[in-house]
Design a protein around this motif. Structure first.
Motif, PDB file in Angstrom:
ATOM      1  N   PRO A   1    -105.498  26.712  43.496  1.00  0.00           N
ATOM      2  CA  PRO A   1    -105.218  25.704  44.522  1.00  0.00           C
ATOM      3  C   PRO A   1    -104.357  26.298  45.630  1.00  0.00           C
ATOM      4  CG  PRO A   1    -104.713  24.874  42.311  1.00  0.00           C
ATOM      5  CD  PRO A   1    -104.933  26.345  42.187  1.00  0.00           C
ATOM      6  N   TYR A   2    -104.381  25.636  46.787  1.00  0.00           N
ATOM      7  CA  TYR A   2    -103.565  26.086  47.907  1.00  0.00           C
ATOM      8  C   TYR A   2    -102.092  26.041  47.536  1.00  0.00           C
ATOM      9  CZ  TYR A   2    -101.099  26.148  52.326  1.00  0.00           C
ATOM     10  OH  TYR A   2    -100.226  26.455  53.330  1.00  0.00           O
ATOM     11  N   LEU A   3    -101.380  27.077  47.933  1.00  0.00           N
ATOM     12  CA  LEU A   3     -99.936  27.156  47.772  1.00  0.00           C
ATOM     13  C   LEU A   3     -99.378  27.665  49.082  1.00  0.00           C
ATOM     14  CD1 LEU A   3     -97.991  26.636  45.357  1.00  0.00           C
ATOM     15  CD2 LEU A   3     -98.004  29.100  44.959  1.00  0.00           C
ATOM     16  N   ALA A   4     -98.405  26.959  49.653  1.00  0.00           N
ATOM     17  CA  ALA A   4     -97.866  27.328  50.969  1.00  0.00           C
ATOM     18  C   ALA A   4     -97.155  28.667  50.902  1.00  0.00           C
ATOM     19  CB  ALA A   4     -96.916  26.245  51.469  1.00  0.00           C
ATOM     20  N   SER A   5     -96.998  29.289  52.062  1.00  0.00           N
ATOM     21  CA  SER A   5     -96.425  30.633  52.125  1.00  0.00           C
ATOM     22  C   SER A   5     -95.004  30.693  51.568  1.00  0.00           C
ATOM     23  CB  SER A   5     -96.445  31.158  53.574  1.00  0.00           C
ATOM     24  OG  SER A   5     -95.499  30.473  54.376  1.00  0.00           O
ATOM     25  N   ASP A   6     -94.241  29.601  51.667  1.00  0.00           N
ATOM     26  CA  ASP A   6     -92.883  29.583  51.114  1.00  0.00           C
ATOM     27  C   ASP A   6     -92.908  29.896  49.620  1.00  0.00           C
ATOM     28  OD1 ASP A   6     -91.487  28.525  53.522  1.00  0.00           O
ATOM     29  OD2 ASP A   6     -92.709  26.765  53.103  1.00  0.00           O
ATOM     30  N   ALA A   7     -93.834  29.245  48.911  1.00  0.00           N
ATOM     31  CA  ALA A   7     -93.934  29.442  47.466  1.00  0.00           C
ATOM     32  C   ALA A   7     -94.392  30.862  47.140  1.00  0.00           C
ATOM     33  CB  ALA A   7     -94.890  28.420  46.862  1.00  0.00           C
ATOM     34  N   LEU A   8     -95.326  31.385  47.925  1.00  0.00           N
ATOM     35  CA  LEU A   8     -95.776  32.759  47.700  1.00  0.00           C
ATOM     36  C   LEU A   8     -94.640  33.744  47.941  1.00  0.00           C
ATOM     37  CD1 LEU A   8     -99.331  32.780  49.328  1.00  0.00           C
ATOM     38  CD2 LEU A   8     -98.682  32.276  46.971  1.00  0.00           C
ATOM     39  N   ASP A   9     -93.817  33.478  48.953  1.00  0.00           N
ATOM     40  CA  ASP A   9     -92.674  34.351  49.236  1.00  0.00           C
ATOM     41  C   ASP A   9     -91.668  34.321  48.090  1.00  0.00           C
ATOM     42  OD1 ASP A   9     -93.774  35.093  51.631  1.00  0.00           O
ATOM     43  OD2 ASP A   9     -92.415  33.924  52.885  1.00  0.00           O
ATOM     44  N   ARG A  10     -91.462  33.144  47.512  1.00  0.00           N
ATOM     45  CA  ARG A  10     -90.535  33.058  46.371  1.00  0.00           C
ATOM     46  C   ARG A  10     -91.065  33.850  45.186  1.00  0.00           C
ATOM     47  NH1 ARG A  10     -89.945  27.650  48.331  1.00  0.00           N
ATOM     48  NH2 ARG A  10     -91.519  26.869  46.867  1.00  0.00           N
ATOM     49  N   GLN A  11     -92.357  33.764  44.952  1.00  0.00           N
ATOM     50  CA  GLN A  11     -92.962  34.550  43.866  1.00  0.00           C
ATOM     51  C   GLN A  11     -92.803  36.037  44.124  1.00  0.00           C
ATOM     52  OE1 GLN A  11     -97.040  33.264  43.724  1.00  0.00           O
ATOM     53  NE2 GLN A  11     -96.583  31.344  42.671  1.00  0.00           N
ATOM     54  N   ALA A  12     -93.096  36.454  45.366  1.00  0.00           N
ATOM     55  CA  ALA A  12     -92.997  37.873  45.713  1.00  0.00           C
ATOM     56  C   ALA A  12     -91.561  38.358  45.587  1.00  0.00           C
ATOM     57  CB  ALA A  12     -93.515  38.104  47.138  1.00  0.00           C
ATOM     58  N   ALA A  13     -90.602  37.521  45.984  1.00  0.00           N
ATOM     59  CA  ALA A  13     -89.189  37.910  45.888  1.00  0.00           C
ATOM     60  C   ALA A  13     -88.776  38.126  44.440  1.00  0.00           C
ATOM     61  CB  ALA A  13     -88.306  36.844  46.545  1.00  0.00           C
ATOM     62  N   ARG A  14     -89.266  37.292  43.555  1.00  0.00           N
ATOM     63  CA  ARG A  14     -88.940  37.476  42.135  1.00  0.00           C
ATOM     64  C   ARG A  14     -89.544  38.763  41.593  1.00  0.00           C
ATOM     65  NH1 ARG A  14     -89.461  31.718  41.975  1.00  0.00           N
ATOM     66  NH2 ARG A  14     -91.668  31.889  41.419  1.00  0.00           N
ATOM     67  N   LEU A  15     -90.781  39.043  41.990  1.00  0.00           N
ATOM     68  CA  LEU A  15     -91.421  40.291  41.559  1.00  0.00           C
ATOM     69  C   LEU A  15     -90.637  41.502  42.046  1.00  0.00           C
ATOM     70  CD1 LEU A  15     -95.206  39.497  42.223  1.00  0.00           C
ATOM     71  CD2 LEU A  15     -94.114  39.822  39.987  1.00  0.00           C
ATOM     72  N   VAL A  16     -90.241  41.465  43.303  1.00  0.00           N
ATOM     73  CA  VAL A  16     -89.492  42.575  43.901  1.00  0.00           C
ATOM     74  C   VAL A  16     -88.138  42.730  43.217  1.00  0.00           C
ATOM     75  CG1 VAL A  16     -88.242  43.235  46.002  1.00  0.00           C
ATOM     76  CG2 VAL A  16     -90.653  42.581  46.141  1.00  0.00           C
ATOM     77  N   ALA A  17     -87.460  41.621  42.974  1.00  0.00           N
ATOM     78  CA  ALA A  17     -86.151  41.680  42.319  1.00  0.00           C
ATOM     79  C   ALA A  17     -86.266  42.247  40.914  1.00  0.00           C
ATOM     80  CB  ALA A  17     -85.523  40.286  42.284  1.00  0.00           C
ATOM     81  N   ASP A  18     -87.284  41.819  40.177  1.00  0.00           N
ATOM     82  CA  ASP A  18     -87.487  42.360  38.831  1.00  0.00           C
ATOM     83  C   ASP A  18     -87.727  43.862  38.882  1.00  0.00           C
ATOM     84  OD1 ASP A  18     -87.169  39.861  37.752  1.00  0.00           O
ATOM     85  OD2 ASP A  18     -89.322  39.481  37.484  1.00  0.00           O
ATOM     86  N   ALA A  19     -88.553  44.295  39.832  1.00  0.00           N
ATOM     87  CA  ALA A  19     -88.862  45.724  39.947  1.00  0.00           C
ATOM     88  C   ALA A  19     -87.635  46.528  40.351  1.00  0.00           C
ATOM     89  CB  ALA A  19     -89.986  45.935  40.966  1.00  0.00           C
ATOM     90  N   ALA A  20     -86.718  45.901  41.107  1.00  0.00           N
ATOM     91  CA  ALA A  20     -85.504  46.586  41.554  1.00  0.00           C
ATOM     92  C   ALA A  20     -84.360  46.454  40.555  1.00  0.00           C
ATOM     93  CB  ALA A  20     -85.070  46.033  42.910  1.00  0.00           C
ATOM     94  N   GLY A  21     -84.584  45.681  39.495  1.00  0.00           N
ATOM     95  CA  GLY A  21     -83.543  45.493  38.492  1.00  0.00           C
ATOM     96  C   GLY A  21     -82.425  44.580  38.951  1.00  0.00           C
ATOM     97  N   VAL A  22     -82.744  43.631  39.838  1.00  0.00           N
ATOM     98  CA  VAL A  22     -81.747  42.697  40.358  1.00  0.00           C
ATOM     99  C   VAL A  22     -81.904  41.351  39.657  1.00  0.00           C
ATOM    100  CG1 VAL A  22     -80.928  41.446  42.395  1.00  0.00           C
ATOM    101  CG2 VAL A  22     -81.674  43.834  42.603  1.00  0.00           C
ATOM    102  N   ASP A  23     -80.803  40.867  39.076  1.00  0.00           N
ATOM    103  CA  ASP A  23     -80.828  39.589  38.361  1.00  0.00           C
ATOM    104  C   ASP A  23     -79.762  38.665  38.948  1.00  0.00           C
ATOM    105  OD1 ASP A  23     -81.346  37.576  36.598  1.00  0.00           O
ATOM    106  OD2 ASP A  23     -80.244  38.465  34.926  1.00  0.00           O
TER     107      ASP A  23
END
Length: 223
Positions: free
Chosen positions: A66-88
């Motif tokens: 289903p459609y998901l607005a860019s805000d939600a996609l950005d939040r998902q991407a930020a979590r992925l990036v933080a996990d990869a960078a070891g930031v909690d």
């Protein structure tokens, strides 16, 4: 601007990449998230961010989600990036998710829009959500007569429904609109709906192929 289909009456601008340097803004957010990252680490995370956003938008276009607005996609991407960078740190991740609203304009953007706004109604047409587009426009100082978000069509470019938003708002036939973008894929889709097209070269754009035939080609918005 005259030519095929008569005089252009409205100019429609892509925003991300065309008027603002999206990768630069995301990189800045990543440096704030994880200051110890070197340049190669930043580029690795930038690629992760871009792949997630592009992949999820493609899934929406393909009907796989289903459609998901860019805000939600950005939040998902930020979590992925933080996990990869070891930031909690939830606050740091939330700040990273807003990086897409703090994108620097290209040096010629402000003057170019101001000059064109004296001659044409200007429409911004972006895959960014309505809320993200408001913040982005304010941060970069973009001048519009109207800014339209793909959120209103509940899909993403290059779905024709997004370009149809600009046609409807303009009150003009498609051939009286000029779509300006640094992405050849964006212009091809606009062409398919009958809009005229102008390619603007940017370092982060999608350059035309030898098969593309756009109405105008420019190195920037100056002049």
């Amino acid at each position: 601007m005259c030519g095929r289909g008569g005089r252009v009456r409205t100019v429609v601008f892509d925003v991300l990449g065309t008027l603002v340097d999206e990768p630069a803004g995301i990189r800045a957010g990543m440096r704030a998230l994880a200051p110890s990252l070197d340049a190669s680490g930043i580029e690795r995370l930038l690629s992760l961010w871009q792949q997630h956003i592009e992949g999820e938008q493609r899934r929406v276009l393909d009907g796989a989600r289903p459609y998901l607005a860019s805000d939600a996609l950005d939040r998902q991407a930020a979590r992925l990036v933080a996990d990869a960078a070891g930031v909690d740190d939830p606050a740091a991740v939330a700040t990273m998710a807003l990086s897409g609203r703090r994108l620097p304009p290209w040096p010629d953007t402000g003057a170019g829009l101001a000059r064109l706004a004296e001659r044409f109604p200007l429409i911004g047409l972006s895959n960014a959500s309505r809320t993200a587009l408001l913040g982005l426009n304010a941060h970069a100082g973009l001048r519009w007569h109207q800014a339209l978000s793909a959120e209103d069509a509940r899909t993403y470019k290059p779905d024709p429904a997004v370009y149809r938003l600009a046609v409807t708002v303009s009150g003009r036939p498609p051939e009286r609109l000029l779509m300006v973008a640094a992405h050849a894929w964006d212009l091809r889709a606009a062409q398919g709906l009958g809009l005229r097209t102008a390619y603007v070269s940017r370092p982060v754009g999608d350059p035309p192929t030898s098969a593309d035939r756009f109405d105008l080609y420019a190195d920037g918005l100056a002049g």
